[in-house]
Scaffold this active site. Structure first.
Site, PDB file in Angstrom:
ATOM      1  N   CYS A 185       1.132  -1.179  -0.232  1.00 60.85           N
ATOM      2  CA  CYS A 185      -0.161  -0.035  -0.046  1.00 60.85           C
ATOM      3  C   CYS A 185       0.966   1.454   0.205  1.00 60.85           C
ATOM      4  CB  CYS A 185      -1.274   0.242   1.244  1.00 60.85           C
ATOM      5  SG  CYS A 185       0.077   0.311   2.580  1.00 60.85           S
ATOM      6  N   HIS A 243      -2.411   1.407   7.196  1.00 61.79           N
ATOM      7  CA  HIS A 243      -2.216   1.120   5.824  1.00 61.79           C
ATOM      8  C   HIS A 243      -2.880   2.654   5.044  1.00 61.79           C
ATOM      9  CE1 HIS A 243      -4.118  -1.191   2.024  1.00 61.79           C
ATOM     10  NE2 HIS A 243      -5.293   0.267   2.144  1.00 61.79           N
ATOM     11  N   HIS A 295      -5.594   1.681  -3.785  1.00 60.38           N
ATOM     12  CA  HIS A 295      -5.083   0.923  -3.428  1.00 60.38           C
ATOM     13  C   HIS A 295      -4.722  -0.102  -3.143  1.00 60.38           C
ATOM     14  CE1 HIS A 295      -8.244  -1.580  -0.293  1.00 60.38           C
ATOM     15  NE2 HIS A 295      -8.824  -0.606  -1.221  1.00 60.38           N
TER      16      HIS A 295
END
Length: 257
Positions: free
Chosen positions: A159, A211, A223
């Protein structure tokens, strides 16, 4: 100080000096680093651009002194374009991934003390003033790229590697990890104020940011989670329609321009 430069297209950066150790990131061709500790098979390094630490296997880089460094950095800096590129000579050929940074001579070569290679391929065309109009299309070109912990390329990406790579194409330097990226930028206070390219960060049950994703509009995010994917997002977090549940809890939204 002792320095080194990666001489392979893409190599693992390990947490410890073993192949079984966690891959914390990757080192791309031409990335420079400080050598911290040299062992028989592994070398501890600090990447110069991001200060990231790890172990690289010996044989995957070339040592540089200060003069080598100055000579290389005197070249023209370029980023390899989305279609990739090739470095080659009569005996060697390296397929480079998008976003690889090179310093090219007037003859379109990279010149190391023990290696001279000619570059063939495209160049990243974007500048910072094109961020708002081009960032979404570039990010979308990575859709369905497989997730890889520590990955930084179209062959596998995580990510924060995804946000770091996309931003680098517009001349914006981000740190390697999501929690580090969240320490930069300006806070976006409300969902209604989100702009394309803003980064949304998500935390775990312990409150640690784990994240990050790139906003495509006020309620759509791209993402890397299992793969680079597009999901809906609201004040609670990311809603994964395939799982029919929220997969990530929203912590903060940041803007970097």
């Amino acid at each position: 100080m002792k320095y080194g430069i990666c001489t392979l297209a893409l190599v693992p950066l390990r947490l410890e000096q073993a192949h079984r150790s966690e891959m914390v990131s990757q080192v791309l061709f031409g990335e420079l680093f400080e050598i911290l500790d040299e062992q028989a098979d592994w070398t501890s390094i600090r990447l110069l651009e991001t200060d990231y630490l790890g172990w690289i296997q010996n044989g995957q880089f070339q040592k540089f002194d200060n003069l080598d460094m100055q000579q290389y950095l005197s070249g023209k800096p370029i980023l390899v374009g989305r279609e990739g590129g090739i470095l080659l000579n009569d005996t060697d050929r390296f397929q480079l991934c998008h976003g690889t940074k090179l310093y090219l001579t007037a003859e379109n070569t990279v010149d190391f003390p023990l290696l001279r290679l000619t570059y063939q391929g495209g160049f990243n065309p974007f500048s910072k003033n094109q961020f708002e109009t081009e960032v979404a299309q570039l990010a979308l070109s990575y859709k369905n790229t497989p997730y890889l912990w520590g990955g930084r390329s179209q062959w596998g990406i995580d990510c924060s590697g995804f946000s770091q790579l996309i931003y680098s194409c517009f001349g914006i330097s981000l740190p390697r990890d999501a929690y580090q990226q969240a320490e930069m930028g300006e806070i976006v206070d409300f969902i209604s104020e989100i702009q394309v390219g803003d980064l949304a960060f998500f935390d775990n049950a312990d409150g640690r940011i784990t994240h990050v994703g790139i906003m495509l509009d006020r309620d759509t995010i791209i993402h890397a989670s299992a793969k680079v994917r597009i999901d809906r997002m609201d004040t609670e977090g990311i809603f994964n329609a395939e799982l029919n549940r929220y997969s990530h809890k929203l912590r903060i939204i940041k803007r970097y321009l």
